[in-house]
Design a protein around this motif. Sequence first.
Motif: not given
Length: 453
Positions: A322-326, A436-446
């Motif tokens: 889940w941390e892969a650069g791509w 959807a972008g907002t939902a993805v933003l949360v785990p990405f921000g964490l």
Amino acid sequence: MLLRIKLATLLATVATLASALPGHAQPAAKAEQTSFTRDGLSFPAIVTSPGTPGRHPAVVLISGSGATEADNMLPEAQAFARAGIVALTYRKRTEGYSKVHRDYTQLADDALAGMTQLLKNRPDVDPARIGLLGFSEGGWVAPLAATRSDAVKFLITVGANGLTPARQETWAVANRVRWHGIQGSMGHLLHTAMRQVTEGGVFPEPFYDPVPTLAKVTVPVLAVWGGYDVLTPPGESLEVYRDTFARTGHRHHTLKTYPDGQHRILGTDDRGFTKRADYQPGYLNLLGEWVNTVAFGPPVSTVDAAAKQDARTLPREPLGWWEAGWLQLAVLALLLIAFLGYGIGALRRTRSVRPARWLAGLGSAAVLGALGYLGFLFTSNAFHVGGPIILGRPLPWLAVQLLWVATVVAGVLTALAWRREKANVTARFRLPLLLAGTAVLVPFGLYWGLLLP
């Protein structure tokens, strides 16, 4: 040959002691501008030699990281010349070396080319007493060069690493975070960024292990560290040298620490983060004295106590899937498309869910602000953080975090408003993408620490 080396060593020692007597006029060192070539490149160089007759020991000085000119290590070169030793300094290669790519074998062969072309055949150089000095990054390069040529008869390292570049640089960045008085999430951000950079292949020679090379070194070694070195872990590096030499049976080495010295053994007023112009007492003299009296004498091992580091280095942490650069780049692209796309589209429309425009604007500012600030930190190598520290955070980082929190709040309000209001056909596509972008933003921000305290 052995008798000639011992006689030359005795004469050099006598000359060094005589020059220290009161009233003894010390000959002026001579600096000669020259160059050598390799791989079609020209390397401007300076040969600094003592103003005394006869054949002398010689040393090639290999500088630290970054673009360096031929005069980068002139204080050390002049100290060698005062001790009756010819010293070569040179400009680092201009091709095949960058912030994202370098090859230590290539750099080692550059140093050997300079030694062969500019030192071995000089009438004032004894070819049986030529060695290398590597500073900082040169501390990875010089031992490698010493194992690639029998012409190298001694090795000196200053501020050298016994660990991989990735592990060393991660430790150095963490030191800068502590120096700034930063606490919490920004340290998490920089640690995550270092893992992404090193594991993602955009960091030069990240996992080069110096230990197998050190294990092959057979020539006499002088290794020096500053106790306040915050770029190279001085205690751990000395331990690596000590333990490697004990394992291989190397019996001719001096491992020395100057407790009050920084990375280049200069003085420091803040435990190594800035440097003064003065070298630690005795350091410059040690370089020449060791070559003249120890390097070609009987085997002897002297090991100082390892410096006490404020923190130890951390072992490698490979990235999870889940941390892969791509995948990180794909998420970043989704966020930019979702927020910027809705925002641009909203400029042409008169009707939209009311909080959505705020969400698009805040989300765009949050993502672009985080990218810009991270880029600034890497450009300055985290030596500068862009503002005062408030609540353990630099002001720009605090502002970026507030934008991310505000984006999440705006996302919740937009989702609630969407349920209440009837959107047009165009909005039915853009608005779900925005949410959807907002939902993805949360785990990405964490993950990146943007939503952590």
